[in-house]
Design a protein around this motif. Structure first.
Motif, short mmCIF file in Angstrom:
data_model
loop_
_atom_site.label_atom_id
_atom_site.label_comp_id
_atom_site.label_asym_id
_atom_site.label_seq_id
_atom_site.Cartn_x
_atom_site.Cartn_y
_atom_site.Cartn_z
N ALA A 53 0.82 -1.21 0.00
CA ALA A 53 0.00 0.00 0.00
C ALA A 53 0.86 1.27 0.00
O ALA A 53 0.65 2.17 -0.82
CB ALA A 53 -0.93 -0.01 1.20
N VAL A 54 1.83 1.36 0.90
CA VAL A 54 2.59 2.61 1.04
C VAL A 54 3.55 2.84 -0.11
O VAL A 54 3.91 3.99 -0.40
CB VAL A 54 3.34 2.65 2.39
N VAL A 113 9.00 0.24 6.79
CA VAL A 113 7.69 0.63 6.25
C VAL A 113 7.60 2.15 6.13
O VAL A 113 7.16 2.68 5.09
CB VAL A 113 6.56 0.09 7.15
N VAL A 114 8.01 2.85 7.18
CA VAL A 114 7.93 4.31 7.16
C VAL A 114 8.84 4.89 6.09
O VAL A 114 8.47 5.84 5.38
CB VAL A 114 8.26 4.88 8.55
N ARG A 115 10.04 4.34 5.93
CA ARG A 115 10.94 4.82 4.88
C ARG A 115 10.31 4.64 3.49
O ARG A 115 10.42 5.51 2.63
CB ARG A 115 12.28 4.07 4.95
N ALA A 116 9.66 3.50 3.28
CA ALA A 116 9.01 3.27 1.99
C ALA A 116 7.89 4.29 1.75
O ALA A 116 7.69 4.77 0.64
CB ALA A 116 8.46 1.85 1.93
N LEU A 152 5.28 11.32 6.67
CA LEU A 152 6.02 11.38 7.94
C LEU A 152 5.10 11.70 9.11
O LEU A 152 5.34 11.28 10.23
CB LEU A 152 7.14 12.42 7.84
N ILE A 153 4.03 12.45 8.84
CA ILE A 153 3.11 12.85 9.90
C ILE A 153 2.44 11.64 10.57
O ILE A 153 2.02 11.71 11.71
CB ILE A 153 2.05 13.83 9.36
N VAL A 161 15.26 8.86 8.71
CA VAL A 161 13.90 8.82 8.17
C VAL A 161 13.46 10.22 7.75
O VAL A 161 12.90 10.43 6.67
CB VAL A 161 12.92 8.22 9.20
N VAL A 162 13.72 11.20 8.63
CA VAL A 162 13.31 12.58 8.33
C VAL A 162 14.05 13.10 7.11
O VAL A 162 13.48 13.78 6.25
CB VAL A 162 13.56 13.48 9.55
#
Length: 385
Positions: free
Chosen positions: A257-258, A278-281, A290-291, A303-304
């Motif tokens: 999905a992401v 997952v967040v990096r993707a 990022l929020i 990540v940021v």
């Protein structure tokens, strides 16, 4: 059920004297007649409806529909809904042969009856009502029992108006062909399908290709099906919102999905929003995602940095500490500075850049996400760019 030419001439002569006769829309029998003296204080059709309701003891005018007969292609007559704001003087000018009234039953009252609230309709009397099904699905509850149980008729009615599925008998709500025909018009029809069909995988595999919102009508058991969710995500990454808690934390599915739409991270499970991969993707596809990351990852410089590299505006979603990081600020300015004058102007119109200099990410707002955005510690003016 409609008057012939001779009958029309007789009715027209009565209209000339000021009388108004109203027939039952389905039975064709006399429903009510107004004398000229009763019509003097009525200005519009809506006033006429209120007067009919008072005379017939109907609780409110929303239960009543009025139609006029119109000739088409010579002798063919069609019932057309009357507008409530139509002046009665316009009716006299048209010299209508007659009006027709249809009384809508409350949802819980499914006993077949005539528009007069009396005996059940005969098969012959009910046939003219079928043309109304395209506009009012609840008419099917007013048909005689033998018609309500006629599968061919119900199938035809559903093909005219998918909402008929809501009011037809339970055995037809469990009929795959009938439910499928309704679904092809609008997947919302699946809400009225039987529990058995709402647990049928093949039906929903077809439905998600039409609209992934169909997943909201799944049974709890089918909601746990990985293959079905995977197929839905192929059509719409935001279908992740309909995943069960277990599947919302299934890494393979969330990654699917992401990678297609980073903002789908909103619907991922808590474990996935705490997973760095997952967040990096997600932020690689859309920095604004990022929020939706965990607080720990919004304080992760790597990540940021990846989010800001994709969208300089994403820095506002980082932790307060990183929002003031010199290197990240420089990277964010460089990304924003890459906008052309035209792009910057369009961004201002969308709300990407406030005139006071604060940067916001527009996409979560456009999708209606309930987020509170802040530019504390991260101010950038066009001069900075």
């Amino acid at each position: 059920a409609f008057c012939d030419a001779k009958g029309a001439r007789k009715i027209s002569s009565r209209l000339a004297m000021g009388d108004l006769e109203i027939l039952g829309a389905m039975s064709g029998e006399a429903f009510h007649r107004f004398q000229a003296s009763e019509l003097k204080e009525l200005q519009e059709v809506v006033d006429l409806k209120h007067a009919i309701c008072k005379a017939k003891g109907l609780p409110n005018s929303s239960m009543l529909r009025l139609f006029e007969d119109k000739a088409e292609a010579g002798e063919v007559v069609k019932a057309v809904p009357l507008q409530d704001n139509l002046p009665l003087q316009e009716l006299w000018r048209r010299r209508l042969p007659r009006l027709r009234a249809l009384v809508l039953l409350p949802e819980e009252d499914t006993a077949p009856r005539s528009s007069q609230g009396g005996k059940a309709l005969t098969v012959t009397e009910a046939k003219p009502a079928l043309q109304l099904l395209g506009r009012q699905a609840q008419v099917i509850t007013q048909l005689p029992s033998e018609l309500q149980g006629d599968r061919a008729l119900v199938l035809e009615a559903v093909m005219k108006n998918w909402k008929v599925l809501r009011f037809c008998r339970a055995n037809f709500q469990d009929d795959l062909e009938i439910v499928r025909q309704a679904m092809l018009q609008n997947v919302a029809a699946l809400e009225f399908a039987s529990l058995r069909l709402r647990g049928t995988k093949a039906l929903f595999l077809e439905a998600v290709a039409l609209n992934t919102a169909a997943l909201q009508h799944l049974t709890d058991e089918l909601r746990e099906d990985e293959d079905l969710l995977r197929e839905a995500l192929r059509w719409n990454p935001f279908a992740l919102r309909f995943a069960s808690p277990a599947l919302a934390n299934r890494k393979e599915l969330v990654m699917q999905a992401v990678k297609a739409e980073g903002l789908a991270l909103l619907y991922a499970g808590r474990e996935m929003r705490e997973d760095a991969e997952v967040v990096r993707a997600a932020v690689k596809q859309n920095g604004s995602a990022l929020i939706f990351a965990s607080g720990e990852l919004r304080n992760d410089r790597g990540v940021v940095s990846e989010a800001v590299g994709q969208n300089g505006l994403a820095l506002q979603h980082a932790s307060e500490e990183l929002q003031t990081d010199a290197e990240l600020l420089k990277e964010a300015r460089r990304d924003v500075a890459s906008l052309t004058v035209t792009q910057t102007s369009a961004a201002q119109n969308r709300g990407d850049i406030f005139s006071r200099g604060g940067l916001v990410s527009p996409r979560p707002l456009r999708h209606g996400y309930p987020v509170a955005l802040s530019s504390t510690g991260f101010h950038m003016t066009m001069a900075d760019c």
